[in-house]
Write an enzyme that holds these catalytic residues in place. Structure first.
Site, PDB file in Angstrom:
ATOM      1  CD  GLU A  25      -1.109   0.712   3.643  1.00 32.02           C
ATOM      2  OE1 GLU A  25      -1.613   1.829   3.444  1.00 32.02           O
ATOM      3  OE2 GLU A  25      -1.240   0.088   4.712  1.00 32.02           O
ATOM      4  CG  ASP A 143      -8.635  -0.449   5.916  1.00 33.69           C
ATOM      5  OD1 ASP A 143      -8.820   0.202   4.866  1.00 33.69           O
ATOM      6  OD2 ASP A 143      -7.653  -0.266   6.676  1.00 33.69           O
ATOM      7  CE  LYS A 160       0.790   2.293  14.991  1.00 32.13           C
ATOM      8  NZ  LYS A 160       0.766   2.452  13.525  1.00 32.13           N
TER       9      LYS A 160
END
Ligand code: PSU
Ligand code: MN
Length: 310
Positions: A25, A143, A160
């Site tokens: 990406e 996503d 995260k």
């Protein structure tokens, strides 16, 4: 193939002879890391893919073209900010194409373009997910919807803890997205190996993961998969330090009224600032490690395809 797609010669040649190709990406380059470490990392990640005998395909939107495989020049232009690329997720791609704009593809954006180009494996750092406080803000990364519907497997170091990890796992379960722990039963939390949460599937080898992906797609069960690869113990960060930085960044984010697509880049940049250079070093290491694993899986996937003469 649609006529908005520009597949580099190297990637097209690799596909022609059925060499493994790994998508990468570009939001991580433009909105996830500072210059010049972002360019250095992008190059190291491509190198990691090559060292496994696979071909890297970094994906971005440049002057309205959906690029699959970037030249050194193109990577530099993206990384140094001279093209002023915006974050490109599913909603942004048609606008960028129509306006001939520049965009750095997120996990969702990269999955879309990878799929168009026939690429099944994708390596990155961390995926987006359900944000903490989503019950108030409704902030859930696109996503997750992309993973629900687009046939690309994403290798990451988990997510995260700026996200609500239990809700993110629940969302993936609802959408039928397999979440695989590579040699672990615990969901890794990006900078650290522990989250206290279980992954539903544990796999010991790239071959095992490739066969799971083959089974999913041969069964016609469309959608992606998340392969979580824990950061190596020597590069992991102490949990207490990360947790404190995340708490501060989240407080500042809501106090400043940061919203929408800016939330994730804001949190990533603040957490990096608050933890100093250490977190950036960990971040670089884990992306490289994910690139190695994705390449190994891509190789096994091509082997299985060849055996089944598909
Ligand atoms: N999480 C990280 N690093 C990243 C991102 C997320 O640890 O670089 C980037 C990825 O490109 C991901 C995007 O797809 O942020 C998610 O943004 P949003 O939450 O706005 O969907
Ligand atoms: Mn969001």
């Amino acid at each position: 193939m649609n006529h908005f797609l520009d597949i580099s010669e190297e990637v097209a040649d690799a596909q022609h002879v059925r060499m493994p190709v790994v998508a990468l990406e570009s939001t991580i380059i433009t909105h996830g890391m500072p210059w010049p470490q972002n360019l250095e990392t992008a190059l190291k990640v491509e190198e990691a893919v090559r060292s496994e005998g696979a071909i890297p395909a970094t994906i971005a939107v440049m002057h309205g073209r959906l690029k699959v495989g970037l030249t050194m020049d193109e990577l530099t232009q993206l990384a140094n900010g001279s093209l002023a690329p915006t974050k490109a997720s599913r909603r942004d791609i048609p606008f960028l194409v129509a306006r001939k704009g520049n965009g750095a593809t997120t996990v969702a954006g990269t999955m879309i373009v990878a799929r168009m180009a026939g690429i099944r494996l994708f390596a990155t750092g961390g995926i987006g997910g359900v944000h903490r406080g989503a019950e108030r803000t409704w902030d859930i990364s696109a996503d997750l919807e992309e993973l629900a519907s687009t046939d690309v497997a994403v290798v990451c170091a988990g997510a995260k803890a700026i996200l609500d990890l239990p809700k993110t796992l629940e969302y993936l379960e609802t959408k039928g997205v397999p979440v695989i722990g590579y040699r672990t039963t615990e969901l890794p939390a990006f900078y650290s190996r522990e989250s206290g949460l279980k992954v539903p599937i544990r796999a010991e080898s790239a071959e095992e993961i490739a066969s799971l992906l083959r089974a999913k797609w041969l069964l016609g069960l469309s959608g992606g998969a998340v392969i979580t690869n824990p950061i190596s113990p020597e590069h992991a960060m102490p949990k207490a330090i990360i947790d404190k930085a995340i708490a501060t960044a989240l407080e500042e984010c809501s106090a400043k009224g940061v919203q929408g697509a800016e939330v994730t880049p804001y949190l990533l940049a603040r957490v990096a600032e608050l933890t100093g250079g250490d977190s950036l070093a960990s971040n670089i290491e884990l992306v490289i490690s994910n690139a190695h694993l994705a390449s190994k899986i891509a190789k096994e996937y091509e082997n299985l395809r060849a055996l089944e003469s598909d």
